[in-house]
Design a protein around this motif. Structure first.
Motif, PDB file in Angstrom:
ATOM      1  N   PRO A 106      54.832  67.482  23.703  1.00 37.51           N
ATOM      2  CA  PRO A 106      55.509  66.831  25.101  1.00 37.51           C
ATOM      3  C   PRO A 106      55.962  67.986  26.040  1.00 37.51           C
ATOM      4  CG  PRO A 106      56.293  65.971  22.755  1.00 37.51           C
ATOM      5  CD  PRO A 106      55.384  67.018  22.529  1.00 37.51           C
ATOM      6  N   THR A 107      56.169  69.120  25.520  1.00 37.60           N
ATOM      7  CA  THR A 107      56.660  70.198  26.515  1.00 37.60           C
ATOM      8  C   THR A 107      55.378  70.497  27.080  1.00 37.60           C
ATOM      9  OG1 THR A 107      58.641  70.750  25.171  1.00 37.60           O
ATOM     10  CG2 THR A 107      57.579  72.350  26.726  1.00 37.60           C
ATOM     11  N   ALA A 108      54.442  70.790  26.289  1.00 36.74           N
ATOM     12  CA  ALA A 108      53.175  71.152  26.960  1.00 36.74           C
ATOM     13  C   ALA A 108      52.539  70.167  27.881  1.00 36.74           C
ATOM     14  CB  ALA A 108      51.880  71.455  25.936  1.00 36.74           C
ATOM     15  N   ILE A 109      52.650  68.925  27.825  1.00 37.31           N
ATOM     16  CA  ILE A 109      52.186  67.825  28.819  1.00 37.31           C
ATOM     17  C   ILE A 109      52.980  68.092  30.075  1.00 37.31           C
ATOM     18  CG2 ILE A 109      52.402  65.448  29.176  1.00 37.31           C
ATOM     19  CD1 ILE A 109      51.571  64.887  26.234  1.00 37.31           C
ATOM     20  N   LYS A 110      54.258  68.362  29.932  1.00 37.38           N
ATOM     21  CA  LYS A 110      55.268  68.643  31.063  1.00 37.38           C
ATOM     22  C   LYS A 110      54.874  69.652  31.890  1.00 37.38           C
ATOM     23  CE  LYS A 110      59.438  66.630  29.261  1.00 37.38           C
ATOM     24  NZ  LYS A 110      60.679  66.686  28.868  1.00 37.38           N
ATOM     25  N   PHE A 111      54.345  70.788  31.402  1.00 35.73           N
ATOM     26  CA  PHE A 111      54.005  71.821  31.967  1.00 35.73           C
ATOM     27  C   PHE A 111      52.380  71.849  32.412  1.00 35.73           C
ATOM     28  CE2 PHE A 111      57.154  74.691  29.259  1.00 35.73           C
ATOM     29  CZ  PHE A 111      57.821  75.156  30.359  1.00 35.73           C
ATOM     30  N   TYR A 112      51.624  71.174  32.108  1.00 36.41           N
ATOM     31  CA  TYR A 112      50.105  70.936  32.348  1.00 36.41           C
ATOM     32  C   TYR A 112      50.370  70.120  33.629  1.00 36.41           C
ATOM     33  CZ  TYR A 112      47.844  73.411  28.673  1.00 36.41           C
ATOM     34  OH  TYR A 112      47.311  74.309  27.753  1.00 36.41           O
ATOM     35  N   THR A 113      51.114  69.024  33.629  1.00 33.75           N
ATOM     36  CA  THR A 113      51.462  68.007  34.579  1.00 33.75           C
ATOM     37  C   THR A 113      51.987  68.953  35.926  1.00 33.75           C
ATOM     38  OG1 THR A 113      51.871  66.394  33.150  1.00 33.75           O
ATOM     39  CG2 THR A 113      52.549  66.146  35.553  1.00 33.75           C
ATOM     40  N   SER A 149      41.470  68.926  30.686  1.00 31.83           N
ATOM     41  CA  SER A 149      41.067  68.980  29.275  1.00 31.83           C
ATOM     42  C   SER A 149      42.222  69.259  28.327  1.00 31.83           C
ATOM     43  CB  SER A 149      40.086  70.135  29.247  1.00 31.83           C
ATOM     44  OG  SER A 149      39.585  70.346  27.910  1.00 31.83           O
ATOM     45  N   ASN A 150      43.149  70.382  28.553  1.00 31.19           N
ATOM     46  CA  ASN A 150      44.052  70.715  27.740  1.00 31.19           C
ATOM     47  C   ASN A 150      45.243  69.560  27.422  1.00 31.19           C
ATOM     48  OD1 ASN A 150      42.746  73.133  27.339  1.00 31.19           O
ATOM     49  ND2 ASN A 150      44.216  74.286  28.819  1.00 31.19           N
ATOM     50  N   ARG A 151      45.720  68.790  28.753  1.00 27.66           N
ATOM     51  CA  ARG A 151      46.639  68.028  28.769  1.00 27.66           C
ATOM     52  C   ARG A 151      46.020  66.678  27.975  1.00 27.66           C
ATOM     53  NH1 ARG A 151      49.209  65.158  34.149  1.00 27.66           N
ATOM     54  NH2 ARG A 151      47.203  64.136  34.083  1.00 27.66           N
ATOM     55  N   SER A 152      44.770  66.301  27.847  1.00 30.28           N
ATOM     56  CA  SER A 152      43.954  65.255  27.150  1.00 30.28           C
ATOM     57  C   SER A 152      44.307  65.604  25.570  1.00 30.28           C
ATOM     58  CB  SER A 152      42.565  65.231  27.535  1.00 30.28           C
ATOM     59  OG  SER A 152      41.933  64.077  26.729  1.00 30.28           O
ATOM     60  N   ALA A 153      44.133  66.761  25.313  1.00 32.78           N
ATOM     61  CA  ALA A 153      44.366  67.164  23.741  1.00 32.78           C
ATOM     62  C   ALA A 153      45.638  67.048  23.625  1.00 32.78           C
ATOM     63  CB  ALA A 153      43.893  68.687  23.701  1.00 32.78           C
ATOM     64  N   CYS A 154      46.751  67.218  24.666  1.00 33.08           N
ATOM     65  CA  CYS A 154      48.193  67.031  24.137  1.00 33.08           C
ATOM     66  C   CYS A 154      48.288  65.409  23.987  1.00 33.08           C
ATOM     67  CB  CYS A 154      48.956  67.726  25.204  1.00 33.08           C
ATOM     68  SG  CYS A 154      48.835  69.371  25.406  1.00 33.08           S
ATOM     69  N   TYR A 155      47.712  64.929  24.956  1.00 30.66           N
ATOM     70  CA  TYR A 155      47.963  63.235  24.658  1.00 30.66           C
ATOM     71  C   TYR A 155      47.492  62.787  23.521  1.00 30.66           C
ATOM     72  CZ  TYR A 155      49.647  62.649  29.668  1.00 30.66           C
ATOM     73  OH  TYR A 155      50.416  62.615  30.709  1.00 30.66           O
ATOM     74  N   ALA A 156      46.410  63.320  23.060  1.00 31.16           N
ATOM     75  CA  ALA A 156      45.785  62.817  21.839  1.00 31.16           C
ATOM     76  C   ALA A 156      46.651  63.039  20.858  1.00 31.16           C
ATOM     77  CB  ALA A 156      44.367  63.438  21.818  1.00 31.16           C
ATOM     78  N   ASN A 157      47.273  64.197  20.853  1.00 35.15           N
ATOM     79  CA  ASN A 157      48.071  64.573  19.418  1.00 35.15           C
ATOM     80  C   ASN A 157      49.380  63.732  19.512  1.00 35.15           C
ATOM     81  OD1 ASN A 157      47.011  67.016  17.895  1.00 35.15           O
ATOM     82  ND2 ASN A 157      46.521  67.877  19.975  1.00 35.15           N
ATOM     83  N   GLU A 173      45.901  57.674  28.233  1.00 37.16           N
ATOM     84  CA  GLU A 173      46.210  58.794  29.094  1.00 37.16           C
ATOM     85  C   GLU A 173      45.190  60.037  28.624  1.00 37.16           C
ATOM     86  OE1 GLU A 173      48.381  57.155  27.212  1.00 37.16           O
ATOM     87  OE2 GLU A 173      49.858  56.484  28.645  1.00 37.16           O
ATOM     88  N   ALA A 174      45.201  60.051  27.440  1.00 32.55           N
ATOM     89  CA  ALA A 174      44.001  61.254  27.044  1.00 32.55           C
ATOM     90  C   ALA A 174      42.423  60.872  27.641  1.00 32.55           C
ATOM     91  CB  ALA A 174      43.972  61.261  25.509  1.00 32.55           C
ATOM     92  N   LEU A 175      42.238  59.553  27.476  1.00 30.20           N
ATOM     93  CA  LEU A 175      40.933  59.376  28.115  1.00 30.20           C
ATOM     94  C   LEU A 175      40.827  59.566  29.572  1.00 30.20           C
ATOM     95  CD1 LEU A 175      38.139  57.776  27.476  1.00 30.20           C
ATOM     96  CD2 LEU A 175      39.368  56.079  27.609  1.00 30.20           C
ATOM     97  N   ASP A 176      41.804  59.005  30.298  1.00 28.98           N
ATOM     98  CA  ASP A 176      41.752  59.204  31.629  1.00 28.98           C
ATOM     99  C   ASP A 176      41.568  60.730  32.138  1.00 28.98           C
ATOM    100  OD1 ASP A 176      42.135  56.532  32.164  1.00 28.98           O
ATOM    101  OD2 ASP A 176      44.280  56.687  32.281  1.00 28.98           O
ATOM    102  N   ASP A 177      42.388  61.859  31.467  1.00 24.48           N
ATOM    103  CA  ASP A 177      42.236  63.043  31.734  1.00 24.48           C
ATOM    104  C   ASP A 177      40.945  63.632  31.146  1.00 24.48           C
ATOM    105  OD1 ASP A 177      44.647  63.343  32.938  1.00 24.48           O
ATOM    106  OD2 ASP A 177      45.677  64.642  31.168  1.00 24.48           O
ATOM    107  N   ALA A 178      40.321  63.193  30.273  1.00 24.56           N
ATOM    108  CA  ALA A 178      38.930  63.622  29.686  1.00 24.56           C
ATOM    109  C   ALA A 178      37.889  63.267  30.624  1.00 24.56           C
ATOM    110  CB  ALA A 178      38.724  63.190  28.656  1.00 24.56           C
TER     111      ALA A 178
END
Length: 280
Positions: free
Chosen positions: A37-44, A58-66, A72-77
């Motif tokens: 969740p914190t990583a998503i905020k920073f990547y955003t 790519s990295n935010r997609s991985a965070c969303y998937a996790n 959201e992961a699909l949209d970022d990918a």
């Protein structure tokens, strides 16, 4: 004064770049600590500085998937691939999101597109194989869905009293294709197929009949081909043997063969009740 303004703008630009790098570093630390969740905020926040960096998506997609936010992961990918179509990890991110959304055919297509770019990529190959296995395993629904359909029907509910039926049903969960083999040996699974596929019984029975006719025809052709090959081998062996014979031996062999052929014709005629022909 003009120089001062230029210098200030340059320094501000350096400050923005520095802020973006700092945010990206913070996102990386959070990601590696599994604090998604914190990583998503920073990547955003980092994306707000640079909307064209495929790695951020790519990295935010991985965070969303996790965090199981697969849409959201699909949209970022998708955005990652749009920005850099030859970035293999983007295809892996997209395929993972699609698989978790139950879109296995889409995932298979995504992995195949990735392999067109990098045919030797082992991770893509493994992902593709897994997606195909999962897709096949869901042919008739999940094990829970299949079980529910069979238990809720009075005629198939009775089957569960039989251990043998339960054991056979387990094989379908792991290998859905095995159902078609079971239908040929256990009539109960014709009913099972009807319930979990929704195909009318009349169509299933007609298809089974066609399948049996096809098998018989294939067996007949196979036997004919085997007989033809056997006769060819015998004729080849006879001709080879004759080639090594003397003229007298060859004539004797030909007369013997003719006698055997006549005897065979007589036997066939006898079988057909043509006694008059057989006794001529």
């Amino acid at each position: 004064f003009f120089f001062f303004k230029q210098k200030t703008a340059y320094e501000m630009q350096r400050g923005l770049v520095g802020s973006e790098m700092c945010i990206r570093d913070s996102a990386k630390v959070a990601f590696e600590s599994n604090d998604y969740p914190t990583a998503i905020k920073f990547y955003t926040e980092a994306i707000s500085f640079n909307k064209n960096n495929h790695l951020l998506y790519s990295n935010r997609s991985a965070c969303y998937a996790n965090t199981k936010q697969y849409l959201e992961a699909l949209d970022d990918a998708k955005k990652c691939i749009e920005l850099k179509p030859d970035f293999i990890r983007g295809y892996i991110r997209r395929g993972v999101a699609e698989s978790n959304l139950g879109k296995y055919e889409d995932a298979i297509s995504t992995y195949e597109k990735g392999l067109e770019i990098d045919p030797k990529n082992e991770q893509l190959k493994n992902c593709l194989e897994e997606a195909k296995k999962t897709s096949e395993g869901m042919m008739f629904g999940t094990p829970q869905e299949i079980l529910q359909k069979l238990l809720s029907n009075p005629s198939t509910n009775e089957y569960f009293k039989d251990r043998d039926f339960n054991a056979k049903l387990q094989t379908i969960y792991g290998n859905p294709q095995s159902l078609f083999a079971l239908m040929r040996t256990d009539p109960r699974f014709v009913k099972v197929f009807h319930l979990i596929s929704g195909i009318p019984m009349s169509e299933i029975q007609e298809a089974n009949l066609r399948s049996q006719e096809t098998q018989w025809e294939m067996q007949r052709k196979s036997e004919e081909e085997a007989h033809f090959r056997e006769m060819q081998e015998k004729e080849k062996a006879r001709m080879e043997a004759e080639r090594k014979m003397s003229e007298e031996e060859r004539k004797y062999s030909q007369l013997k063969q003719k006698a055997e052929e006549e005897k065979l014709k007589g036997n066939e005629a006898y079988k057909l009740k043509k006694l008059d022909v057989a006794l001529e």
